[in-house]
Design a protein around this motif. Structure first.
Motif, mmCIF file in Angstrom:
data_model
loop_
_atom_site.group_PDB
_atom_site.id
_atom_site.type_symbol
_atom_site.label_atom_id
_atom_site.label_comp_id
_atom_site.label_asym_id
_atom_site.label_seq_id
_atom_site.Cartn_x
_atom_site.Cartn_y
_atom_site.Cartn_z
ATOM 1 N N UNK A 70 15.238 30.724 -19.150
ATOM 2 C CA UNK A 70 14.256 30.678 -18.065
ATOM 3 C C UNK A 70 13.133 31.677 -18.310
ATOM 4 N N UNK A 71 13.522 32.901 -18.746
ATOM 5 C CA UNK A 71 12.490 33.895 -19.014
ATOM 6 C C UNK A 71 11.603 33.480 -20.170
ATOM 7 N N UNK A 72 12.263 32.925 -21.208
ATOM 8 C CA UNK A 72 11.466 32.471 -22.345
ATOM 9 C C UNK A 72 10.471 31.385 -21.930
ATOM 10 N N UNK A 73 10.937 30.443 -21.015
ATOM 11 C CA UNK A 73 10.030 29.375 -20.553
ATOM 12 C C UNK A 73 8.865 29.932 -19.754
ATOM 13 N N UNK A 74 9.095 31.011 -18.984
ATOM 14 C CA UNK A 74 8.022 31.561 -18.176
ATOM 15 C C UNK A 74 7.045 32.396 -19.001
ATOM 16 N N UNK A 75 7.545 32.953 -20.167
ATOM 17 C CA UNK A 75 6.685 33.811 -20.976
ATOM 18 C C UNK A 75 6.081 33.093 -22.174
ATOM 19 N N UNK A 76 6.633 31.933 -22.509
ATOM 20 C CA UNK A 76 6.227 31.271 -23.738
ATOM 21 C C UNK A 76 4.810 30.740 -23.616
ATOM 22 N N UNK A 77 4.168 30.473 -24.814
ATOM 23 C CA UNK A 77 2.869 29.796 -24.813
ATOM 24 C C UNK A 77 3.036 28.352 -24.419
ATOM 25 N N UNK A 117 10.070 24.256 -27.435
ATOM 26 C CA UNK A 117 11.318 25.006 -27.388
ATOM 27 C C UNK A 117 12.107 24.656 -26.148
ATOM 28 N N UNK A 118 11.420 24.510 -25.089
ATOM 29 C CA UNK A 118 12.144 24.168 -23.863
ATOM 30 C C UNK A 118 12.869 22.848 -24.003
ATOM 31 N N UNK A 119 12.239 21.905 -24.716
ATOM 32 C CA UNK A 119 12.883 20.616 -24.864
ATOM 33 C C UNK A 119 14.137 20.725 -25.730
ATOM 34 N N UNK A 120 14.036 21.526 -26.821
ATOM 35 C CA UNK A 120 15.192 21.660 -27.693
ATOM 36 C C UNK A 120 16.335 22.354 -26.984
ATOM 37 N N UNK A 121 16.008 23.406 -26.280
ATOM 38 C CA UNK A 121 17.058 24.142 -25.611
ATOM 39 C C UNK A 121 17.670 23.314 -24.512
ATOM 40 N N UNK A 122 16.859 22.551 -23.861
ATOM 41 C CA UNK A 122 17.421 21.707 -22.809
ATOM 42 C C UNK A 122 18.385 20.697 -23.391
#
Length: 910
Positions: free
Chosen positions: A879-886, A893-898
């Protein structure tokens, strides 16, 4: 005056003058009001047989409904009679141009005619009566009456004719009566009257004829002349030997400067030798102060033949008894009118036991002795009107068993005592008009069982009752109650109907009640008048006419409510529903503002309708169908408008069944700015036939549909409409909002209040420890601003939006609005600004109900809150990575992690 006895008259071809009046001329006074009513003599039998054959052929105009004449009115009773009175006509052609050739009578009096041209009436060959009186005729061209071979009566009185030339009356071979009264006639050509071979009556009264000689020459060729009236001229006592008197029955010379004695001396021997036996003794206008017993002045033969005694316009004061005088057995008529008689003593007419007519009217008679009329057992008519009688004594008329007419009009009678009319069982006409009667007692008319006509007009009667008319209920046919003081202020009668037992009454006059009229007609006021044919209610200032006022008058043929405009305004529906026999209806000047078809529902036999001087602006077109028998319509002085409501009138008026009085004179506005006025019979009706309904439908149908759709939309799609409104506002704010390089928050957290414990206990502490700035409802929204404005600002002032999805979140309208606004920003900016966090697994069946949410979930990956604590550190890291990512990198990345481990609930159902 000597008037001949018809029974003893010799052959008319050889008899000389039979009446010669030589008394001083005085202007003749009109007869007093209330005289015995006489009927006009009916047309000749030949004419009665001729008219039914000719009138339908010559008067009929092809067509359907209405017709009229420019300056004349056709009589509704006699289709051959035309009146063109007071039309300011200066030429005959203005009146006769549009008249049918079958006209039999024409009245052109009271106009401005100055001259009669040749053949002025040639197009009216059947004319029998022509009235040209009260014009300005100064000359008659030869042949002016050419083509009028059937003319019988011609009236040229009150004109400016100074001479009559030869040929003026050419073509009038059947003329029988000619009036030239009140003309400045001074010259009469010898042959002026030559064509009038059938002339019987000639009146030259009130002219300027200077001598008898020219008149004698003019009338000599008239073998059938019976009456010659030369009164009021300038005739001197010159001899008139050449005047043939043998065919004359009466010669009137009163009002001329004649010396009677010189005139008699001028008569040649034998002129009066053939006079018939004396039938009338006329002593009028001799200033007699006492009459005495006339029988003593006559010889036996004259007493036996005398039938009429006239002593009018004298100074008689007393009527003395003549018991000892010789009886005048054949004396039938006595007239003592226009004297100064104060008292009639006992047996004043004992010398005339067979008297049938006695006239004592227009005197000062104040007392009638109880025995004044004793012995007159054959008297048929007694005139006592226009006197000063105050009391009628019991027994005054006891001997008058044969009396048919008793006239007591214009006296001062205030009370009718019981027994006043005892002995008058055969009386048919009783005239008590113009007296001071205030009350009619039940026994006032006792003894008048055969009375047919009762005149009580111009008294002071304040009420009438059924008991007062009980003695005459079996025979009374005419009742005159006009100009009394009858008045009703309530529709509910105070007593039983006053006429309920008058089963034979056919004529009832109630007009002009004083001082303000009847005002109101009570309910069932005319109950019982089953035979009534004529009802007069005019001049009564009626305020209300109940709908049942005329229900009992099924036989009524004539009804007038004229001049009763007391604020009635409209007639009640069905007021004439039972008048199926009505022929004439007079509603002139009653204040009518409208006339609906419900008023004339059953008037199927109505022939004459008078609506003049009302406030009618339109006429209902259904009236034509409801009045099939209508033949005469008067709409004068009605403000009819040239509006579409009257668009049917021009076509209807152009046909020929109904005569509309002065059809071509009805204007309806216009005329301003030099333009000619518009007339009702010819106004342009084309605009009224446009398809206005189509335009109105096209203009109103969308508005009606919109008004019907708004309640339905409000009921079925209120929240949807509200949602789209918010979307519009968000789009507008985003469109004109400057692009922000720096955001106030890293994330806006959208959650439902039911999940507030997890958000504040788990999400907020974890993310803020990681140095992320969060925007929360309860903490960061500006108080006092609209909730929508706070939501829009929070979404656009944050780099991303975190939506905490649960079942409570899906059911919330505000949460749905927040995720929709965030997704709109996502689609508009094409950047990863939306992060979805599922707190619980939601089956497809539940998720499909929230179709608006499905549209967003189908296009975004999401994170699911793991129930196992060991998996939660990984959840926070993602979640933090999604809020801070470009934007671009974070999306991949969000798609892969999901896909690896965060989508435990699987993708949202399609």
């Amino acid at each position: 005056t000597a008037q001949y006895n018809p029974a003893l008259a010799p052959d008319p071809q050889s008899s000389p003058v039979q009446t010669l009046a030589l008394f001083q001329y005085q202007p003749q006074r009109p007869p007093p009001h209330g005289g015995t009513k006489t009927r006009m003599r009916p047309p000749a039998p030949s004419l009665r047989r001729l008219l039914p054959l000719l009138l339908p052929l010559l008067l009929a105009v092809p067509g359907g409904s209405a017709y009229g004449f420019r300056n004349c009115i056709q009589s509704p009773r006699d289709p051959g009679l035309f009146r063109c009175v007071q039309r300011f006509l200066e030429a005959v052609a203005g009146a006769v141009a549009d008249l049918p050739p079958a006209a039999t009578a024409l009245n052109l009096s009271h106009n401005s005619l100055r001259r009669l041209p040749p053949a002025a009436f040639a197009r009216l060959p059947l004319l029998r009566t022509l009235d040209l009186a009260h014009n300005r005729l100064a000359g008659i061209a030869p042949g002016a009456f050419a083509g009028l071979g059937a003319l019988a009566t011609l009236d040229l009185a009150h004109n400016r004719l100074a001479e009559l030339a030869e040929g003026a009356f050419a073509g009038l071979g059947n003329l029988s009566s000619l009036r030239l009264d009140r003309n400045p006639l001074a010259t009469l050509a010898p042959g002026a009257l030559l064509p009038l071979a059938n002339l019987r009556r000639l009146s030259l009264r009130g002219g300027r004829l200077p001598a008898l000689g020219p008149v004698a020459l003019a009338v000599r060729p008239l073998p059938r002349l019976r009456l010659l009236d030369l009164c009021g001229n300038n005739l001197s006592a010159a001899p008139f030997a050449r005047l043939c008197l043998r065919n004359l029955s009466r010669l009137r010379l009163a009002g001329n400067p004649l010396d009677v004695f010189r005139l008699l001396e001028a008569l040649p021997n034998g002129t009066l030798a053939a006079c018939p036996p004396l039938g009338t003794l006329d002593l009028s206008r001799n200033r007699l102060r006492r009459l005495g017993c006339v029988g003593r002045l006559l010889g036996p033969q004259q007493r036996g033949e005398l039938r009429e005694l006239v002593a009018e316009h004298n100074l008689l004061r007393w009527l003395s008894p003549c018991q000892a005088a010789p009886a005048l057995r054949r004396l039938h008529n006595v007239s003592l009118r226009f004297n100064r008689i104060l008292v009639a003593g006992p047996r004043a007419f004992a010398d005339a036991p067979h008297l049938r007519l006695l006239r004592l009217d227009v005197n000062g008679l104040a007392r009638l002795d109880r025995q004044a009329l004793q012995g007159l057992r054959e008297l048929r008519e007694l005139r006592l009107d226009n006197n000063l009688l105050t009391d009628l004594y019991d027994g005054s008329f006891a001997d008058l068993g044969q009396l048919r007419t008793l006239n007591l009009r214009n006296n001062r009678v205030s009370v009718l005592f019981p027994g006043a009319f005892a002995g008058l069982a055969r009386l048919q006409t009783l005239d008590l008009g113009g007296n001071n009667l205030r009350h009619l007692a039940p026994a006032a008319l006792q003894g008048l069982g055969g009375l047919r006509r009762l005149y009580l007009d111009r008294n002071r009667l304040q009420e009438v009752s059924a008991a007062a008319f009980a003695p005459v209920q079996a025979s009374l046919g005419v009742l005159d109650l006009r100009a009394n003081a009858l008045r009703y202020i309530s529709r509910r009668p105070r007593q039983r109907p006053p006429f309920q037992h008058l089963r034979c009454l056919y004529d009832l006059k109630l007009q002009a009640q004083q001082p303000y009229g009847l005002r109101i007609i009570p309910h069932r006021f005319f109950e019982g008048l089953t035979a009534l044919r004529s009802l007069y209610l005019s001049q009564n200032w009626l305020l209300a006419v109940p709908a049942d006022a005329f229900d009992d008058l099924a036989q009524l043929r004539y009804l007038t409510l004229a001049d009763s405009s007391g604020g009635m305004g409209d007639l009640p529906a069905g007021v004439f529903k039972n008048l199926t026999s009505l022929r004439v209806l007079d509603l002139e000047n009653v204040g009518l503002r409208s006339l609906g078809p419900e008023v004339f529902g059953n008037l199927s036999r109505l022939e004459q309708l008078q609506l003049a001087k009302n406030e009618l602006r339109t006429l209902d077109r259904r009236l034509d169908g409801q009045l099939p028998a209508l033949r005469y319509l008067d709409l004068r002085k009605c403000p009819l408008s040239c509006a579409c409501a009257n668009a049917w009138l021009p076509a209807w008026l152009g046909r020929a069944r109904v005569q509309v009085v002065y059809l071509y004179n009805y204007s309806c506005g216009g005329g301003g700015g030099g333009r000619p006025p518009a007339y009702l019979h010819s106004f342009d009706t084309r605009v009224c036939f446009l398809d206005v309904g189509l335009y109105l439908f096209a203009g109103t149908a969308p508005a009606v549909l919109l008004l019907l759709a708004l309640p339905l939309l409000h009921h079925r799609a209120y929240w949807r409409l509200r949602y789209h409104l918010y979307l519009l506002r968000a789009w507008a704010n985003g469109r004109w909002r400057p692009e922000q390089r720096r955001y106030a928050y890293d994330s806006f957290v959208s959650y439902n209040s039911a999940d507030e414990g997890w958000v504040l206990g788990e999400l907020v502490p974890e993310l803020e420890r990681g140095a992320l700035r969060l925007c929360l409802h309860h903490r960061d929204f500006s108080p006092g601003r609209a909730i929508v404005d706070n939501i829009v600002d929070a979404i656009y002032n944050s780099r991303k939006t975190v939506c905490v999805v649960s079942r409570s979140y899906l059911r919330s309208e505000w949460c749905s609005l927040e995720i929709q606004l965030a997704s709109y920003r996502l689609f508009d900016e094409l950047r990863d600004v939306l992060v979805l966090v599922f707190l619980e697994a939601i089956p497809d069946a539940e998720l499909s109900a929230y179709h608006r949410m499905r549209r967003v979930l189908l296009k975004r990956t999401y994170l699911s809150w793991p129930p196992e604590p060991p998996a939660r550190p990984l959840f926070w890291a993602k979640l933090k990575r999604a809020l801070r990512s470009g934007y671009a990198e974070g999306e991949e990345e969000g798609e892969e992690e999901g896909e690896e481990g965060c989508g435990e609930g699987g993708p949202p159902p399609v």
